[in-house]
Scaffold this motif. Structure first.
Motif, PDB file in Angstrom:
ATOM      1  N   ILE A 258      21.285  34.673  89.553  1.00  0.00           N
ATOM      2  CA  ILE A 258      22.417  33.963  89.186  1.00  0.00           C
ATOM      3  C   ILE A 258      22.805  34.137  87.770  1.00  0.00           C
ATOM      4  CG2 ILE A 258      23.357  31.471  88.650  1.00  0.00           C
ATOM      5  CD1 ILE A 258      21.654  30.509  90.870  1.00  0.00           C
ATOM      6  N   ALA A 259      21.827  34.406  86.862  1.00  0.00           N
ATOM      7  CA  ALA A 259      22.194  34.946  85.384  1.00  0.00           C
ATOM      8  C   ALA A 259      22.888  36.311  85.511  1.00  0.00           C
ATOM      9  CB  ALA A 259      20.947  34.882  84.581  1.00  0.00           C
ATOM     10  N   ARG A 260      22.257  36.997  86.269  1.00  0.00           N
ATOM     11  CA  ARG A 260      22.820  38.516  86.308  1.00  0.00           C
ATOM     12  C   ARG A 260      24.288  38.534  87.032  1.00  0.00           C
ATOM     13  NH1 ARG A 260      18.769  43.061  87.028  1.00  0.00           N
ATOM     14  NH2 ARG A 260      20.901  44.173  87.660  1.00  0.00           N
ATOM     15  N   MET A 261      24.432  37.655  88.141  1.00  0.00           N
ATOM     16  CA  MET A 261      25.818  37.630  88.635  1.00  0.00           C
ATOM     17  C   MET A 261      27.150  37.174  87.793  1.00  0.00           C
ATOM     18  SD  MET A 261      24.996  36.857  92.527  1.00  0.00           S
ATOM     19  CE  MET A 261      24.624  35.349  92.220  1.00  0.00           C
ATOM     20  N   ALA A 262      26.438  35.980  87.108  1.00  0.00           N
ATOM     21  CA  ALA A 262      27.413  34.936  86.527  1.00  0.00           C
ATOM     22  C   ALA A 262      28.129  35.653  85.133  1.00  0.00           C
ATOM     23  CB  ALA A 262      26.821  33.776  86.322  1.00  0.00           C
ATOM     24  N   LEU A 263      29.544  35.018  84.939  1.00  0.00           N
ATOM     25  CA  LEU A 263      29.884  35.472  83.687  1.00  0.00           C
ATOM     26  C   LEU A 263      29.272  34.374  82.686  1.00  0.00           C
ATOM     27  CD1 LEU A 263      33.619  35.298  84.807  1.00  0.00           C
ATOM     28  CD2 LEU A 263      32.467  37.100  83.958  1.00  0.00           C
ATOM     29  N   ARG A 264      29.106  33.148  83.039  1.00  0.00           N
ATOM     30  CA  ARG A 264      28.259  32.195  82.145  1.00  0.00           C
ATOM     31  C   ARG A 264      27.561  31.369  83.243  1.00  0.00           C
ATOM     32  NH1 ARG A 264      33.337  32.568  79.611  1.00  0.00           N
ATOM     33  NH2 ARG A 264      34.344  30.947  80.321  1.00  0.00           N
ATOM     34  N   HIS A 265      26.502  30.789  82.597  1.00  0.00           N
ATOM     35  CA  HIS A 265      25.836  29.669  83.522  1.00  0.00           C
ATOM     36  C   HIS A 265      24.999  28.698  82.362  1.00  0.00           C
ATOM     37  CE1 HIS A 265      22.037  31.753  82.461  1.00  0.00           C
ATOM     38  NE2 HIS A 265      22.645  32.805  82.392  1.00  0.00           N
ATOM     39  N   GLY A 266      24.608  27.691  82.973  1.00  0.00           N
ATOM     40  CA  GLY A 266      23.853  26.765  82.136  1.00  0.00           C
ATOM     41  C   GLY A 266      23.487  25.370  82.656  1.00  0.00           C
ATOM     42  N   TRP A 267      23.216  24.662  81.766  1.00  0.00           N
ATOM     43  CA  TRP A 267      22.820  23.099  82.646  1.00  0.00           C
ATOM     44  C   TRP A 267      23.010  22.141  81.434  1.00  0.00           C
ATOM     45  CZ3 TRP A 267      18.688  19.820  81.412  1.00  0.00           C
ATOM     46  CH2 TRP A 267      17.928  20.184  80.503  1.00  0.00           C
ATOM     47  N   TYR A 268      23.159  21.038  81.759  1.00  0.00           N
ATOM     48  CA  TYR A 268      23.052  19.808  80.914  1.00  0.00           C
ATOM     49  C   TYR A 268      22.694  18.725  81.433  1.00  0.00           C
ATOM     50  CZ  TYR A 268      27.607  18.564  82.893  1.00  0.00           C
ATOM     51  OH  TYR A 268      28.775  18.231  83.905  1.00  0.00           O
ATOM     52  N   ALA A 269      22.342  17.571  80.707  1.00  0.00           N
ATOM     53  CA  ALA A 269      21.939  16.453  81.377  1.00  0.00           C
ATOM     54  C   ALA A 269      22.732  15.182  81.111  1.00  0.00           C
ATOM     55  CB  ALA A 269      20.480  16.002  80.913  1.00  0.00           C
ATOM     56  N   SER A 270      22.984  14.353  81.884  1.00  0.00           N
ATOM     57  CA  SER A 270      23.767  13.175  81.422  1.00  0.00           C
ATOM     58  C   SER A 270      22.728  11.864  81.640  1.00  0.00           C
ATOM     59  CB  SER A 270      24.902  13.007  82.545  1.00  0.00           C
ATOM     60  OG  SER A 270      24.545  12.744  83.709  1.00  0.00           O
ATOM     61  N   ALA A 271      23.217  10.838  81.620  1.00  0.00           N
ATOM     62  CA  ALA A 271      22.463   9.656  81.655  1.00  0.00           C
ATOM     63  C   ALA A 271      21.703   9.708  82.922  1.00  0.00           C
ATOM     64  CB  ALA A 271      23.146   8.240  81.515  1.00  0.00           C
ATOM     65  N   ARG A 272      21.988  10.008  83.967  1.00  0.00           N
ATOM     66  CA  ARG A 272      21.230   9.898  85.161  1.00  0.00           C
ATOM     67  C   ARG A 272      21.134  11.072  86.070  1.00  0.00           C
ATOM     68  NH1 ARG A 272      23.838   4.330  87.816  1.00  0.00           N
ATOM     69  NH2 ARG A 272      23.291   2.975  85.932  1.00  0.00           N
ATOM     70  N   ALA A 273      21.585  12.469  85.549  1.00  0.00           N
ATOM     71  CA  ALA A 273      21.621  13.441  86.252  1.00  0.00           C
ATOM     72  C   ALA A 273      21.455  14.790  85.603  1.00  0.00           C
ATOM     73  CB  ALA A 273      22.927  13.415  87.058  1.00  0.00           C
ATOM     74  N   LYS A 274      21.016  15.862  86.206  1.00  0.00           N
ATOM     75  CA  LYS A 274      20.979  17.097  85.779  1.00  0.00           C
ATOM     76  C   LYS A 274      22.022  17.785  86.423  1.00  0.00           C
ATOM     77  CE  LYS A 274      17.825  19.937  87.214  1.00  0.00           C
ATOM     78  NZ  LYS A 274      16.331  19.426  87.576  1.00  0.00           N
TER      79      LYS A 274
END
Length: 124
Positions: A99-115
């Motif tokens: 996914i990192a190789r295909m994507a323009l950008r990628h990442g993740w973040y956490a909210s109060a109850r979810a990733k």
């Protein structure tokens, strides 16, 4: 713009999700781009279903001015996505690298109850 969205509870639902993406997008985009969207979505959703804690997984595909935004949400807010390190490729776990190789950008973040894990794939 929201194109497709799913609530997933089991990896057995992934083939139907892939078919729906293909049916919906095939007439409108390049075949290679479609394959990349399906691959990224499938990898991200299967990771969430296998490692994302208890509860449903939400997945979506949206369009942006520059590409296709794929986002998958699970209930493991405290557990970041972890790429496989020093693992034999035959054992799997290389989806995040793909996914990192295909994507323009990628990442993740956490909210109060979810990733929330996301990838922005190019239009061509």
């Amino acid at each position: 713009e929201q194109l497709l969205q799913w609530q997933l509870a089991d990896v057995a639902e992934l083939p139907a999700m892939r078919r729906q993406v293909r049916r919906t997008l095939e007439p409108t985009i390049d075949a290679d781009v479609l394959d990349q969207i399906i691959l990224a979505l499938d990898e991200m959703a299967s990771n969430a279903l296998r490692h994302g804690g208890v509860g449903p997984v939400e997945a979506s595909v949206r369009t942006t001015p520059t590409g296709y935004l794929i986002e998958v949400t699970d209930s493991a807010a405290a557990r970041p996505p972890t790429p496989a390190i020093d693992r034999d490729p035959s054992e799997g776990g290389l989806g995040l690298y793909l996914i990192a190789r295909m994507a323009l950008r990628h990442g993740w973040y956490a909210s109060a109850r979810a990733k929330h894990v996301w990838a922005l794939l190019p239009r061509s």
